[in-house]
Design an enzyme around this catalytic site. Sequence first.
Site, PDB file in Angstrom:
ATOM      1  N   THR A  96      35.946 -13.863  -7.028  1.00  0.00           N
ATOM      2  CA  THR A  96      35.966 -14.189  -5.602  1.00  0.00           C
ATOM      3  C   THR A  96      36.211 -12.883  -4.851  1.00  0.00           C
ATOM      4  O   THR A  96      37.300 -12.312  -4.932  1.00  0.00           O
ATOM      5  CB  THR A  96      37.106 -15.181  -5.283  1.00  0.00           C
ATOM      6  OG1 THR A  96      36.928 -16.336  -6.099  1.00  0.00           O
ATOM      7  CG2 THR A  96      37.069 -15.579  -3.814  1.00  0.00           C
ATOM      8  N   LYS A 171      31.962 -20.095  -0.862  1.00  0.00           N
ATOM      9  CA  LYS A 171      33.333 -20.164  -1.390  1.00  0.00           C
ATOM     10  C   LYS A 171      34.350 -20.000  -0.251  1.00  0.00           C
ATOM     11  O   LYS A 171      35.353 -20.702  -0.182  1.00  0.00           O
ATOM     12  CB  LYS A 171      33.492 -19.056  -2.444  1.00  0.00           C
ATOM     13  CG  LYS A 171      34.892 -18.801  -2.925  1.00  0.00           C
ATOM     14  CD  LYS A 171      35.280 -19.660  -4.090  1.00  0.00           C
ATOM     15  CE  LYS A 171      36.729 -19.364  -4.482  1.00  0.00           C
ATOM     16  NZ  LYS A 171      37.286 -20.306  -5.383  1.00  0.00           N
TER      17      LYS A 171
HETATM   18  P1  NAD Z   1      43.515 -12.396 -13.522  1.00  0.00           P
HETATM   19  O1  NAD Z   1      44.307 -11.384 -12.786  1.00  0.00           O
HETATM   20  O2  NAD Z   1      44.220 -13.382 -14.406  1.00  0.00           O
HETATM   21  O3  NAD Z   1      42.379 -11.663 -14.424  1.00  0.00           O
HETATM   22  C1  NAD Z   1      41.676 -10.540 -14.050  1.00  0.00           C
HETATM   23  C2  NAD Z   1      41.402  -9.736 -15.315  1.00  0.00           C
HETATM   24  O4  NAD Z   1      40.543  -8.642 -14.972  1.00  0.00           O
HETATM   25  C3  NAD Z   1      42.656  -9.150 -15.937  1.00  0.00           C
HETATM   26  O5  NAD Z   1      42.722  -9.526 -17.313  1.00  0.00           O
HETATM   27  C4  NAD Z   1      42.486  -7.636 -15.773  1.00  0.00           C
HETATM   28  O6  NAD Z   1      43.052  -6.878 -16.825  1.00  0.00           O
HETATM   29  C5  NAD Z   1      40.977  -7.524 -15.743  1.00  0.00           C
HETATM   30  N1  NAD Z   1      40.469  -6.307 -15.121  1.00  0.00           N
HETATM   31  C6  NAD Z   1      40.801  -5.749 -13.937  1.00  0.00           C
HETATM   32  N2  NAD Z   1      40.062  -4.654 -13.689  1.00  0.00           N
HETATM   33  C7  NAD Z   1      39.226  -4.514 -14.750  1.00  0.00           C
HETATM   34  C8  NAD Z   1      38.219  -3.579 -15.086  1.00  0.00           C
HETATM   35  N3  NAD Z   1      37.914  -2.550 -14.288  1.00  0.00           N
HETATM   36  N4  NAD Z   1      37.562  -3.738 -16.261  1.00  0.00           N
HETATM   37  C9  NAD Z   1      37.856  -4.782 -17.092  1.00  0.00           C
HETATM   38  N5  NAD Z   1      38.814  -5.691 -16.817  1.00  0.00           N
HETATM   39  C10 NAD Z   1      39.489  -5.561 -15.664  1.00  0.00           C
HETATM   40  O7  NAD Z   1      42.657 -13.171 -12.424  1.00  0.00           O
HETATM   41  P2  NAD Z   1      41.998 -14.636 -12.541  1.00  0.00           P
HETATM   42  O8  NAD Z   1      42.964 -15.680 -12.106  1.00  0.00           O
HETATM   43  O9  NAD Z   1      41.314 -14.747 -13.860  1.00  0.00           O
HETATM   44  O10 NAD Z   1      40.910 -14.540 -11.363  1.00  0.00           O
HETATM   45  C11 NAD Z   1      39.701 -13.801 -11.517  1.00  0.00           C
HETATM   46  C12 NAD Z   1      38.860 -14.030 -10.290  1.00  0.00           C
HETATM   47  O11 NAD Z   1      38.604 -15.439 -10.150  1.00  0.00           O
HETATM   48  C13 NAD Z   1      39.518 -13.594  -8.975  1.00  0.00           C
HETATM   49  O12 NAD Z   1      38.543 -13.013  -8.150  1.00  0.00           O
HETATM   50  C14 NAD Z   1      40.074 -14.898  -8.406  1.00  0.00           C
HETATM   51  O13 NAD Z   1      40.179 -14.853  -6.998  1.00  0.00           O
HETATM   52  C15 NAD Z   1      39.005 -15.883  -8.865  1.00  0.00           C
HETATM   53  N6  NAD Z   1      39.450 -17.278  -8.990  1.00  0.00           N
HETATM   54  C16 NAD Z   1      40.651 -17.562  -9.556  1.00  0.00           C
HETATM   55  C17 NAD Z   1      41.039 -18.897  -9.658  1.00  0.00           C
HETATM   56  C18 NAD Z   1      42.371 -19.268 -10.293  1.00  0.00           C
HETATM   57  O14 NAD Z   1      42.791 -20.413 -10.146  1.00  0.00           O
HETATM   58  N7  NAD Z   1      43.024 -18.356 -11.010  1.00  0.00           N
HETATM   59  C19 NAD Z   1      40.213 -19.933  -9.194  1.00  0.00           C
HETATM   60  C20 NAD Z   1      38.958 -19.597  -8.645  1.00  0.00           C
HETATM   61  C21 NAD Z   1      38.598 -18.257  -8.549  1.00  0.00           C
END
Ligand code: NAD
Length: 299
Positions: A96, A171
């Site tokens: 997102t 979204k």
């Molecule tokens: P998170 O913080 O749990 O996971 C993000 C991952 O990306 C981490 O493991 C981090 O180490 C990795 N990362 C960061 N930079 C990186 C890079 N340069 N190369 C490789 N890996 C890298 O976040 P999440 O909850 O999994 O959310 C991910 C996305 O999904 C976000 O944009 C969030 O807004 C969206 N989202 C989350 C939810 C939710 O309920 N958690 C729901 C819908 C959408």
Amino acid sequence: MAKVAFIGLGNMGGPMALNLVRTGHEVAVFDLSAAACESLRQGGAAVAGSAVEAAAAVDYVVTMLPAGKHVAATYLGEDGLLAHLDSATTALDCSTIDAATARRVGEAAAARGIGFMDAPVSGGVAAAAAGTLAFMCGGSEAIFERARLILTDMGANIFHAGPAGAGQVAKGCNNMLLAIHMIGTCEALEMGVRNGLDPAVLSQIMLASSGRNWSLEVYNPYPGVMEKAPASNDYKPGFMVDLMVKDLGLALDIARHSGCDNPMGHLAQTLYSEHQAAGNGQLDFSSILRRLQRTEDRG
Ligand code: NAD
């Protein structure tokens, strides 16, 4: 079955990548966190040393990263994915992020002849694990059709919202509405309770009346009304206040850039930001009810 590179294995990306492994795809993964990579290795994925290495000679790249800056850094520049991807590869960013970055990456990909689509999700961690996410996609019809082949292994509802960036706009619209109707639902329930009503009975009445909405239907914010809702579990997320504040910021960016007047969206952002600043960022977003229950603010 396809060869897929999956970059970003956090709360969402981890279970999404596992679903691709389980449905028989050959999955190579990368995350900055060694622990996240290890858990995917145990789940049957191959772990690569970088995003570019994971994406060598694959049919699809999927990225699931925290914010626009991470997506831009992963795709753009000399070290970015676009400089290395084969033109036969389709890249899908499910993070997102702001619509402007999604369009920028989409344009850079198109200039190199690489198919790219923004495909943010709705549904949260439980839906990511169950493979029932909703995907809102922005890109050409041809890329959308190609992407469906793997999106259906991670989600139940796959929508083509329009051209590049349209997925992020959809979204933003949805989450702004979610924030507004959650706050409205909390206000109505709290007013009823303060006037002697049982929140469960009031919920039934509104569910059968014109106030019916998703928060009432599946995510009741009043503790004890719905056993499985975060409200009945000390507001353990679910969907964190921190993420709602992030999503409202992105939605109101879209509003600003398109000259929209969104008074309710701005009020929702103010209320959620205050709730976050009071130390509730890690609680589920339905905990905004507690903000409305604080009597000391009302004099
Ligand atoms: P998170 O913080 O749990 O996971 C993000 C991952 O990306 C981490 O493991 C981090 O180490 C990795 N990362 C960061 N930079 C990186 C890079 N340069 N190369 C490789 N890996 C890298 O976040 P999440 O909850 O999994 O959310 C991910 C996305 O999904 C976000 O944009 C969030 O807004 C969206 N989202 C989350 C939810 C939710 O309920 N958690 C729901 C819908 C959408």
